[in-house]
Design a protein around this motif. Structure first.
Motif, PDB file in Angstrom:
ATOM      1  N   ASP A 250       8.951 -58.484 -87.215  1.00  0.00           N
ATOM      2  CA  ASP A 250       8.954 -57.036 -86.909  1.00  0.00           C
ATOM      3  C   ASP A 250       7.759 -56.326 -87.552  1.00  0.00           C
ATOM      4  O   ASP A 250       7.151 -55.435 -86.953  1.00  0.00           O
ATOM      5  CB  ASP A 250      10.252 -56.394 -87.403  1.00  0.00           C
ATOM      6  CG  ASP A 250      11.428 -56.667 -86.459  1.00  0.00           C
ATOM      7  OD1 ASP A 250      11.184 -57.193 -85.352  1.00  0.00           O
ATOM      8  OD2 ASP A 250      12.575 -56.371 -86.841  1.00  0.00           O
TER       9      ASP A 250
ATOM     10  N   ARG B 239      11.474 -44.399 -88.234  1.00  0.00           N
ATOM     11  CA  ARG B 239      11.892 -43.191 -88.951  1.00  0.00           C
ATOM     12  C   ARG B 239      10.768 -42.607 -89.812  1.00  0.00           C
ATOM     13  O   ARG B 239      10.859 -41.470 -90.272  1.00  0.00           O
ATOM     14  CB  ARG B 239      13.105 -43.503 -89.838  1.00  0.00           C
ATOM     15  CG  ARG B 239      14.384 -43.696 -89.045  1.00  0.00           C
ATOM     16  CD  ARG B 239      15.481 -44.338 -89.873  1.00  0.00           C
ATOM     17  NE  ARG B 239      15.786 -43.569 -91.084  1.00  0.00           N
ATOM     18  CZ  ARG B 239      16.581 -44.015 -92.060  1.00  0.00           C
ATOM     19  NH1 ARG B 239      17.138 -45.209 -91.956  1.00  0.00           N
ATOM     20  NH2 ARG B 239      16.818 -43.270 -93.118  1.00  0.00           N
TER      21      ARG B 239
ATOM     22  N   ARG C 278      17.089 -53.376 -89.493  1.00  0.00           N
ATOM     23  CA  ARG C 278      15.933 -53.809 -88.716  1.00  0.00           C
ATOM     24  C   ARG C 278      14.693 -53.064 -89.190  1.00  0.00           C
ATOM     25  O   ARG C 278      14.687 -51.835 -89.305  1.00  0.00           O
ATOM     26  CB  ARG C 278      16.140 -53.510 -87.224  1.00  0.00           C
ATOM     27  CG  ARG C 278      17.146 -54.396 -86.509  1.00  0.00           C
ATOM     28  CD  ARG C 278      16.722 -55.848 -86.452  1.00  0.00           C
ATOM     29  NE  ARG C 278      15.422 -56.095 -85.840  1.00  0.00           N
ATOM     30  CZ  ARG C 278      15.257 -56.526 -84.602  1.00  0.00           C
ATOM     31  NH1 ARG C 278      16.301 -56.735 -83.825  1.00  0.00           N
ATOM     32  NH2 ARG C 278      14.037 -56.762 -84.134  1.00  0.00           N
TER      33      ARG C 278
ATOM     34  N   ASP D 292      13.495 -50.238 -86.932  1.00  0.00           N
ATOM     35  CA  ASP D 292      14.225 -48.968 -87.009  1.00  0.00           C
ATOM     36  C   ASP D 292      13.678 -48.093 -88.143  1.00  0.00           C
ATOM     37  O   ASP D 292      13.565 -46.875 -88.016  1.00  0.00           O
ATOM     38  CB  ASP D 292      15.720 -49.218 -87.243  1.00  0.00           C
ATOM     39  CG  ASP D 292      16.360 -49.961 -86.075  1.00  0.00           C
ATOM     40  OD1 ASP D 292      15.779 -49.915 -84.968  1.00  0.00           O
ATOM     41  OD2 ASP D 292      17.415 -50.595 -86.278  1.00  0.00           O
ATOM     42  N   TYR D 293      13.381 -48.730 -89.268  1.00  0.00           N
ATOM     43  CA  TYR D 293      12.887 -47.961 -90.425  1.00  0.00           C
ATOM     44  C   TYR D 293      11.457 -47.485 -90.193  1.00  0.00           C
ATOM     45  O   TYR D 293      11.083 -46.394 -90.617  1.00  0.00           O
ATOM     46  CB  TYR D 293      13.016 -48.793 -91.705  1.00  0.00           C
ATOM     47  CG  TYR D 293      14.447 -48.830 -92.188  1.00  0.00           C
ATOM     48  CD1 TYR D 293      14.866 -48.013 -93.231  1.00  0.00           C
ATOM     49  CD2 TYR D 293      15.390 -49.626 -91.570  1.00  0.00           C
ATOM     50  CE1 TYR D 293      16.190 -48.003 -93.647  1.00  0.00           C
ATOM     51  CE2 TYR D 293      16.720 -49.634 -91.970  1.00  0.00           C
ATOM     52  CZ  TYR D 293      17.115 -48.821 -93.015  1.00  0.00           C
ATOM     53  OH  TYR D 293      18.411 -48.806 -93.416  1.00  0.00           O
TER      54      TYR D 293
END
Lengths: 214, 225
Positions: free
Chosen positions: B59, A30, A23, A26-27
């Motif tokens: 996203d 980080r 996803r 998510d990266y």
């Protein structure tokens, strides 16, 4: 210490190619806050050129059950054609009120004095209440010329929508109360048989409900 | 563009290994024959193969436009429905390169719409430039569709079977970056590429990142010419 952009991008790519369904969010989480915009841009670059991974069975099943996909497919399956989506936008883009469009149509076919009826027909088209399969090609040609799109696009928008899912199986056993229901049906048929035939179609009716060749 | 393999699901009894391009061709054939159910079948297979790509594009924009998780989910769903409508109505492309670029522009429009709707709901101030006070932007979704479609028309003349990547790779001036990108697009993990080239992982990460940046610049040339 947070990993740099190049490391995160590379990890994402490897996970993507392995079919692990990484996803983006998510990266990005980080990455260091001041590097997230740059990482987002790099990830976007990748998504444009990335090959489709060779997903495993589990990943494919997971994709099929994604809520967004299921909801989208449900929405598509219940759409009664795309005229309600398309026609008002095209008309607004052309700067026309519904009555203006009706006037153009009646003028094209020499039907002056029929503007109000034409407007009602057009309104039904925009609401998806008119059977697209019965609209004449001549009318679609005329509408396409006024609205600036090919008639083919209009025809496709009206008629190309998936059929509702067929029932799993038909039940041929008599249901409770079927005798009464059958009697009601017979009475309805009798009433229909006694009803006078509708008035013959005039030119405007033929344009809107006379069928493709009318 | 490269041939991307997928395996249609078990619900599709006639399934064989089909490339994205083949799915696209079958969709267009059904659509042009007026076969709505066939079109939906191949469209669904194409979307299943590319769902993560679409969601990833959302996203990225969710981050830019500060969409909530719920808004992000809504944007994915809306993007898929709009994609179906656009592909039924006007999509005339034949390659995945065209499809992906068209999808990227559509996703951008949808995310802006969702952000705008969210801003209206919460009476937040919005900052992006598609203000609804501008009459030319009164229906930004439509405008975005039009621009994307215009881009497709131009693309059709350029989109040879070899596709963008086949054109772009030889254009890359830096040989090491080109090799890294080529192997990356072949699905080779970073460690393996580093071994092949005899470079450290840090160098590999940098080459990969810069190589993709080069590819993006070439993509702009390819699609803007």
């Amino acid at each position: 210490m947070r990993p740099g952009i190049a490391v995160l991008l590379s990890d994402f790519i490897d996970a993507w190619n392995a079919g692990d369904r990484p996803r983006v969010a998510d990266y990005l989480a980080r990455a260091a806050p001041d590097e997230r915009a740059e990482l987002a841009a790099r990830l976007e670059d990748w998504l444009v050129v990335a090959p489709t991974p060779d997903y495993g069975d589990r990943a494919r099943e997971a994709i099929r059950t994604e809520p967004a996909l299921r909801l989208a497919l449900g929405e598509i399956a219940t759409e009664a054609g795309l005229w309600p989506e398309l026609l008002p936008r095209l008309r607004e883009r052309a700067g026309l009120a519904l009555r203006d469009l009706a006037a153009r149509v009646t003028a094209t076919f020499g039907l002056r004095g029929e503007e109000e009826r034409a407007e009602r027909y057009l309104e039904r088209m925009e609401h998806g209440d008119l059977d697209a399969a019965r609209v004449s090609r001549r009318l679609l040609d005329a509408l396409g010329a006024v609205l600036g799109v090919p008639a083919e696009t209009l025809a496709r928008a009206g008629t190309l929508h998936p059929a509702a899912a067929a029932p799993g199986q038909a039940l041929f056993r008599a249901a409770p109360g079927s005798a009464a229901s059958f009697k009601d049906d017979l009475e309805a048929l009798s009433r229909a048989a006694m009803t006078p035939a509708p008035a013959p179609m005039d030119e405007l009716d033929r344009l809107f409900v006379g069928g493709p060749d009318a | 563009m490269r041939q991307c393999q997928i395996v249609p699901g078990a619900h599709d009894p006639g399934s064989v290994r089909l490339s994205n391009e083949e799915l696209l061709r079958r969709f267009v054939a059904c659509r042009d024959d007026g076969d709505a159910n066939g079109a939906l079948r191949w469209w669904t297979a194409l979307i299943e193969a590319n769902f993560d790509r679409v969601r990833g594009m959302v996203d990225v924009r969710a981050f830019r436009y500060r969409l909530s998780v719920a808004e992000c989910d809504e944007a994915v769903q809306r993007a898929l429905v709009k994609l179906w409508r656009r592909m039924i109505l006007t999509f005339r492309g034949t390659t995945m390169g065209e499809w992906v670029n068209s999808t990227a522009s559509l996703v951008d429009v949808v995310c802006k719409d969702v952000q705008r709707a969210g801003a209206r709901r919460t009476e937040r101030e919005t900052s992006f430039d598609a203000g609804s006070a501008d009459p030319e932007r009164a229906n930004p979704d439509w405008r975005g569709d039009e621009l994307a479609q215009e881009r497709h028309r131009r693309d059709e003349e350029q989109a040879e079977a070899a596709g963008f990547v086949a054109w772009a790779l030889p254009q890359m001036g830096n040989e090491r970056r080109r090799l890294v990108v080529e192997r990356t697009l072949d699905g080779v993990p970073a460690e393996d590429i580093a071994d092949e080239l005899g470079v450290s992982m840090d160098n590999l990460y940098a080459l990969r990142s810069r190589g993709l940046k080069d590819l993006r610049a070439l993509s702009d040339r390819w699609f803007d010419t």
